[in-house]
Motif scaffolding. Structure first.
Motif, mmCIF file in Angstrom:
data_model
loop_
_atom_site.group_PDB
_atom_site.id
_atom_site.type_symbol
_atom_site.label_atom_id
_atom_site.label_comp_id
_atom_site.label_asym_id
_atom_site.label_seq_id
_atom_site.Cartn_x
_atom_site.Cartn_y
_atom_site.Cartn_z
ATOM 1 N N GLY A 35 0.924 -1.232 -0.363
ATOM 2 C CA GLY A 35 -0.129 -0.292 -0.075
ATOM 3 C C GLY A 35 1.301 0.915 -0.039
ATOM 4 N N ALA A 36 1.744 0.782 0.227
ATOM 5 C CA ALA A 36 2.835 2.517 0.615
ATOM 6 C C ALA A 36 3.592 2.782 -1.033
ATOM 7 C CB ALA A 36 3.480 2.278 2.136
ATOM 8 N N ARG A 37 3.706 1.116 -1.001
ATOM 9 C CA ARG A 37 4.925 1.340 -2.885
ATOM 10 C C ARG A 37 3.331 1.819 -4.070
ATOM 11 N NH1 ARG A 37 7.276 -4.005 -1.946
ATOM 12 N NH2 ARG A 37 4.854 -5.267 -2.501
ATOM 13 N N LEU A 38 2.501 0.833 -4.220
ATOM 14 C CA LEU A 38 1.602 0.736 -5.517
ATOM 15 C C LEU A 38 0.823 1.725 -5.805
ATOM 16 C CD1 LEU A 38 1.958 -3.092 -6.342
ATOM 17 C CD2 LEU A 38 3.018 -0.715 -7.375
ATOM 18 N N MET A 39 0.996 2.379 -6.675
ATOM 19 C CA MET A 39 -0.622 3.600 -7.153
ATOM 20 C C MET A 39 -1.942 2.519 -6.728
ATOM 21 S SD MET A 39 1.073 6.442 -6.452
ATOM 22 C CE MET A 39 0.170 7.808 -7.682
ATOM 23 N N GLU A 40 -2.586 3.527 -6.028
ATOM 24 C CA GLU A 40 -3.659 2.381 -6.281
ATOM 25 C C GLU A 40 -4.279 2.081 -7.657
ATOM 26 O OE1 GLU A 40 -7.448 3.786 -3.582
ATOM 27 O OE2 GLU A 40 -5.572 4.365 -2.346
ATOM 28 N N GLU A 41 -4.095 2.532 -9.028
ATOM 29 C CA GLU A 41 -5.048 1.864 -9.987
ATOM 30 C C GLU A 41 -4.118 0.921 -10.442
ATOM 31 O OE1 GLU A 41 -7.273 2.751 -11.861
ATOM 32 O OE2 GLU A 41 -8.170 3.979 -10.362
ATOM 33 N N TRP A 42 -2.845 1.586 -10.584
ATOM 34 C CA TRP A 42 -1.642 -0.101 -10.912
ATOM 35 C C TRP A 42 -1.932 -1.454 -10.165
ATOM 36 C CZ3 TRP A 42 1.180 0.084 -14.853
ATOM 37 C CH2 TRP A 42 2.082 -0.550 -15.282
ATOM 38 N N LEU A 43 -2.082 -1.141 -9.073
ATOM 39 C CA LEU A 43 -2.448 -2.457 -7.950
ATOM 40 C C LEU A 43 -3.932 -2.848 -8.686
ATOM 41 C CD1 LEU A 43 -2.465 -4.550 -5.754
ATOM 42 C CD2 LEU A 43 -3.104 -2.841 -4.335
ATOM 43 N N LYS A 44 -4.703 -1.666 -8.876
ATOM 44 C CA LYS A 44 -6.147 -2.799 -9.539
ATOM 45 C C LYS A 44 -6.087 -2.856 -11.457
ATOM 46 C CE LYS A 44 -9.977 0.620 -7.531
ATOM 47 N NZ LYS A 44 -10.081 1.891 -7.575
#
Length: 181
Positions: A35-44
């Motif tokens: 959660g600290a590393r990845l942007m939310e849209e990228w994770l999705k």
């Protein structure tokens, strides 16, 4: 979290040069701090299969989930993996970042190609999408303190963990941003 030690034998290498990386060459990345590393849209995008991974040297790929199943994950990861938000300093320049990234600078290009068709000595993470994928605060911390951030990674510690190292990391970020244009 990551894979259980007993299952590590099932993860293969897509590039034989990645064997030199040890577990970083074939094992999926740890989910600790995602959660600290990845942007939310990228994770999705990764979880839904809309985005390709950045570790072409690994044979393993993320499983794909339906959009409705992944909706709660990014916010939950971010809630539990807090990292102070940082802004990229205004005086950071892409030109300085390109110099640092090159062979004549810190030689990041030896393992990391911002261009997926580029030639590199060792197959490191593709940094082409870094500004869309990672949070700047995590990136900066990983660059100046890889041993703490990237536990066991084969990344050398070439940037000092001080103001000059932070400035250099910001310049590399600006360079990577410039590649999107």
């Amino acid at each position: 979290g990551g894979s259980e030690t007993s299952r590590e034998v099932y993860f293969g290498f897509a590039d034989d040069k990645a064997i030199e990386f040890g577990p970083w060459g074939n094992l999926p990345p740890m989910l600790d701090g995602v959660g600290a590393r990845l942007m939310e849209e990228w994770l999705k995008g990764i979880l839904s299969g809309r985005k390709d991974g950045v570790r072409s040297y690994q044979a393993a790929r993320m499983p794909v989930y339906a959009e409705r199943e992944i909706e709660p994950f990014p916010a939950a990861f971010r809630k539990y993996d807090l990292m102070p938000k940082e802004r990229v300093p205004r005086d950071a320049t892409a030109e300085k970042g390109r110099e640092l990234f090159s062979e004549g600078g810190k030689n990041c290009v030896q393992c990391h190609q911002p261009d997926p068709d580029g030639v590199q000595t060792l197959p490191g993470i593709n940094l082409q999408h870094t500004p869309d994928r990672l949070r700047f605060s995590w990136f900066r911390h990983a660059v100046v303190n890889p041993a703490e951030t990237l536990h066991g990674a084969p990344m050398p510690d070439v940037f000092p963990d001080d103001e000059s190292g932070k400035a250099d990391a910001a310049a590399i970020w600006k360079y990577l941003e410039s590649l999107r244009d």
